[in-house]
Design a protein around this motif. Sequence first.
Motif, PDB file in Angstrom:
ATOM      1  N   SER A 257      37.557  43.414  -3.603  1.00  0.00           N
ATOM      2  CA  SER A 257      36.559  42.713  -2.808  1.00  0.00           C
ATOM      3  C   SER A 257      36.778  41.211  -2.951  1.00  0.00           C
ATOM      4  O   SER A 257      35.993  40.525  -3.610  1.00  0.00           O
ATOM      5  N   PRO A 258      37.855  40.674  -2.347  1.00  0.00           N
ATOM      6  CA  PRO A 258      38.190  39.263  -2.560  1.00  0.00           C
ATOM      7  C   PRO A 258      37.083  38.320  -2.094  1.00  0.00           C
ATOM      8  O   PRO A 258      36.538  38.472  -1.007  1.00  0.00           O
ATOM      9  N   SER A 259      36.780  37.366  -2.960  1.00  0.00           N
ATOM     10  CA  SER A 259      35.700  36.421  -2.697  1.00  0.00           C
ATOM     11  C   SER A 259      36.190  35.010  -2.986  1.00  0.00           C
ATOM     12  O   SER A 259      37.046  34.802  -3.858  1.00  0.00           O
ATOM     13  N   LEU A 260      35.617  34.040  -2.282  1.00  0.00           N
ATOM     14  CA  LEU A 260      36.058  32.661  -2.405  1.00  0.00           C
ATOM     15  C   LEU A 260      34.837  31.769  -2.617  1.00  0.00           C
ATOM     16  O   LEU A 260      33.912  31.765  -1.799  1.00  0.00           O
ATOM     17  N   ILE A 261      34.860  31.019  -3.726  1.00  0.00           N
ATOM     18  CA  ILE A 261      33.764  30.132  -4.095  1.00  0.00           C
ATOM     19  C   ILE A 261      34.298  28.702  -4.179  1.00  0.00           C
ATOM     20  O   ILE A 261      35.303  28.458  -4.852  1.00  0.00           O
ATOM     21  N   HIS A 262      33.626  27.779  -3.504  1.00  0.00           N
ATOM     22  CA  HIS A 262      33.997  26.369  -3.569  1.00  0.00           C
ATOM     23  C   HIS A 262      32.904  25.611  -4.337  1.00  0.00           C
ATOM     24  O   HIS A 262      31.709  25.835  -4.103  1.00  0.00           O
ATOM     25  N   VAL A 263      33.326  24.718  -5.217  1.00  0.00           N
ATOM     26  CA  VAL A 263      32.374  23.927  -6.000  1.00  0.00           C
ATOM     27  C   VAL A 263      32.730  22.457  -5.858  1.00  0.00           C
ATOM     28  O   VAL A 263      33.899  22.072  -6.016  1.00  0.00           O
ATOM     29  N   ALA A 264      31.746  21.631  -5.555  1.00  0.00           N
ATOM     30  CA  ALA A 264      31.903  20.176  -5.517  1.00  0.00           C
ATOM     31  C   ALA A 264      31.033  19.579  -6.611  1.00  0.00           C
ATOM     32  O   ALA A 264      29.907  20.026  -6.844  1.00  0.00           O
ATOM     33  N   MET A 265      31.557  18.535  -7.277  1.00  0.00           N
ATOM     34  CA  MET A 265      30.868  17.975  -8.436  1.00  0.00           C
ATOM     35  C   MET A 265      31.283  16.532  -8.634  1.00  0.00           C
ATOM     36  O   MET A 265      32.318  16.083  -8.140  1.00  0.00           O
ATOM     37  N   ASP A 266      30.429  15.794  -9.366  1.00  0.00           N
ATOM     38  CA  ASP A 266      30.832  14.466  -9.797  1.00  0.00           C
ATOM     39  C   ASP A 266      30.949  14.467 -11.314  1.00  0.00           C
ATOM     40  O   ASP A 266      30.944  15.527 -11.942  1.00  0.00           O
ATOM     41  N   ASP A 267      31.055  13.287 -11.918  1.00  0.00           N
ATOM     42  CA  ASP A 267      31.261  13.211 -13.361  1.00  0.00           C
ATOM     43  C   ASP A 267      29.974  12.954 -14.150  1.00  0.00           C
ATOM     44  O   ASP A 267      30.038  12.619 -15.332  1.00  0.00           O
ATOM     45  N   THR A 268      28.818  13.133 -13.512  1.00  0.00           N
ATOM     46  CA  THR A 268      27.553  12.917 -14.197  1.00  0.00           C
ATOM     47  C   THR A 268      27.230  14.113 -15.092  1.00  0.00           C
ATOM     48  O   THR A 268      27.020  15.229 -14.601  1.00  0.00           O
ATOM     49  N   THR A 269      27.204  13.886 -16.391  1.00  0.00           N
ATOM     50  CA  THR A 269      26.960  14.977 -17.344  1.00  0.00           C
ATOM     51  C   THR A 269      25.633  15.663 -17.062  1.00  0.00           C
ATOM     52  O   THR A 269      24.599  15.011 -16.926  1.00  0.00           O
ATOM     53  N   GLY A 270      25.671  16.986 -16.946  1.00  0.00           N
ATOM     54  CA  GLY A 270      24.458  17.766 -16.764  1.00  0.00           C
ATOM     55  C   GLY A 270      23.926  17.823 -15.355  1.00  0.00           C
ATOM     56  O   GLY A 270      22.948  18.537 -15.088  1.00  0.00           O
ATOM     57  N   ALA A 271      24.544  17.089 -14.428  1.00  0.00           N
ATOM     58  CA  ALA A 271      24.022  17.052 -13.068  1.00  0.00           C
ATOM     59  C   ALA A 271      24.258  18.375 -12.340  1.00  0.00           C
ATOM     60  O   ALA A 271      25.122  19.173 -12.709  1.00  0.00           O
ATOM     61  N   SER A 272      23.488  18.574 -11.305  1.00  0.00           N
ATOM     62  CA  SER A 272      23.672  19.712 -10.418  1.00  0.00           C
ATOM     63  C   SER A 272      25.064  19.671  -9.801  1.00  0.00           C
ATOM     64  O   SER A 272      25.657  18.606  -9.619  1.00  0.00           O
ATOM     65  N   VAL A 273      25.610  20.841  -9.482  1.00  0.00           N
ATOM     66  CA  VAL A 273      26.851  20.936  -8.712  1.00  0.00           C
ATOM     67  C   VAL A 273      26.537  21.668  -7.414  1.00  0.00           C
ATOM     68  O   VAL A 273      25.517  22.341  -7.286  1.00  0.00           O
ATOM     69  N   ARG A 274      27.433  21.521  -6.440  1.00  0.00           N
ATOM     70  CA  ARG A 274      27.226  22.153  -5.136  1.00  0.00           C
ATOM     71  C   ARG A 274      28.201  23.310  -4.979  1.00  0.00           C
ATOM     72  O   ARG A 274      29.415  23.129  -5.094  1.00  0.00           O
ATOM     73  N   VAL A 275      27.649  24.480  -4.765  1.00  0.00           N
ATOM     74  CA  VAL A 275      28.429  25.716  -4.670  1.00  0.00           C
ATOM     75  C   VAL A 275      28.334  26.219  -3.222  1.00  0.00           C
ATOM     76  O   VAL A 275      27.240  26.428  -2.707  1.00  0.00           O
ATOM     77  N   SER A 276      29.496  26.429  -2.586  1.00  0.00           N
ATOM     78  CA  SER A 276      29.535  26.786  -1.179  1.00  0.00           C
ATOM     79  C   SER A 276      30.301  28.075  -0.940  1.00  0.00           C
ATOM     80  O   SER A 276      31.218  28.420  -1.690  1.00  0.00           O
ATOM     81  N   GLY A 277      29.913  28.755   0.122  1.00  0.00           N
ATOM     82  CA  GLY A 277      30.644  29.944   0.528  1.00  0.00           C
ATOM     83  C   GLY A 277      30.156  30.451   1.871  1.00  0.00           C
ATOM     84  O   GLY A 277      29.103  30.034   2.362  1.00  0.00           O
ATOM     85  N   SER A 278      30.930  31.308   2.470  1.00  0.00           N
ATOM     86  CA  SER A 278      30.521  31.923   3.718  1.00  0.00           C
ATOM     87  C   SER A 278      29.747  33.207   3.443  1.00  0.00           C
ATOM     88  O   SER A 278      29.800  33.760   2.350  1.00  0.00           O
ATOM     89  N   ALA A 279      29.028  33.663   4.433  1.00  0.00           N
ATOM     90  CA  ALA A 279      28.222  34.875   4.295  1.00  0.00           C
ATOM     91  C   ALA A 279      28.233  35.629   5.614  1.00  0.00           C
ATOM     92  O   ALA A 279      28.285  35.018   6.676  1.00  0.00           O
ATOM     93  N   ARG A 280      28.172  36.943   5.514  1.00  0.00           N
ATOM     94  CA  ARG A 280      28.167  37.771   6.713  1.00  0.00           C
ATOM     95  C   ARG A 280      27.211  38.929   6.530  1.00  0.00           C
ATOM     96  O   ARG A 280      27.059  39.462   5.428  1.00  0.00           O
ATOM     97  N   ALA A 281      26.566  39.308   7.600  1.00  0.00           N
ATOM     98  CA  ALA A 281      25.663  40.456   7.554  1.00  0.00           C
ATOM     99  C   ALA A 281      26.460  41.737   7.411  1.00  0.00           C
ATOM    100  O   ALA A 281      27.550  41.886   7.978  1.00  0.00           O
ATOM    101  N   ILE A 282      25.940  42.662   6.629  1.00  0.00           N
ATOM    102  CA  ILE A 282      26.598  43.959   6.449  1.00  0.00           C
ATOM    103  C   ILE A 282      25.545  45.060   6.643  1.00  0.00           C
ATOM    104  O   ILE A 282      24.382  44.884   6.332  1.00  0.00           O
ATOM    105  N   GLY A 283      25.978  46.170   7.140  1.00  0.00           N
ATOM    106  CA  GLY A 283      25.092  47.326   7.253  1.00  0.00           C
ATOM    107  C   GLY A 283      23.945  47.140   8.202  1.00  0.00           C
ATOM    108  O   GLY A 283      23.730  46.111   8.789  1.00  0.00           O
TER     109      GLY A 283
END
Length: 283
Positions: A257-283
């Motif tokens: 079940s191949p999956s692809l996760i993209h993460v964007a981040m800066d160098d601020t310790t402890g800061a939130s990161v941005r996690v992206s991906g595509s999604a599709r309806a199933i069933g």
Amino acid sequence: MDVQRIAAFSTGPEGGNPAGVVLLQEDLTTKDMARIAAEVGYSETAFAVAKDDTGDAWRVRYFSPESEVPFCGHATIALGAALGQHHGARTYALELNNSAITVDATPADDAMDSAMMATLSSPPTKSSAIQPQELEDAMALFGLTSDDLDPRLAPARIHGGADHILLPLKNRATLAAMSYDLDAGRQVMRQHELVTIMLAYIETDQTFVVRNAFASGGVLEDPATGAAAAAFAGYLRDAGWPHGGALTIRQGEDMGSPSLIHVAMDDTTGASVRVSGSARAIG
């Protein structure tokens, strides 16, 4: 009860991690949410209650078939896609049990009408050195030895809304061969208050192949684990890894079940990161 079934972090029409999404106008009891999640049977189901009439803000809880978890990345991506389909492409505020985050919904560059892109901003991240007993128990669970570990990264306890253990592996074949007993894994994860244990192989400085054991939720393995991806990114930042501001995480390959996760981040310790991906309806 309208339970939407959405595969998050999918690669076109394939792969991804299925999640249940339930959009509500009125809250359900904890017992009912747990029952519905068990009936759906996916690793997580997200329950979102509208906080006002605008549809911009939602109270969200996540349930696996066996437990409630404080944060789930793939179910948040699925929720973002569902909100985008029902309420339009924009940013949504999500109130979780222990934090407040956002998820952005945008149409995917995909021919499928049901495809959406979603990007979550994670809870704050943190990491710490793994304790000797935690490491011993995690290594024994998978039958690993110190020779299996990649010396470029230290095993660690990582957090990005939920707690995980990271074990960096030296060889891709070792990752592919991952196996463990579900009951033993459940005991280890509950004893050390973990949501998953992540095994990771370093392909390049910005590309990783991972597997996530999720016995704490009664699931042998997750095809895509956004919460662990956020925690992993935070750990790499803490460790001074040359992340270059963006990571690509491939997951689910060894379970078909191949999956692809993209993460964007800066160098601020402890800061939130941005996690992206595509999604599709199933069933």
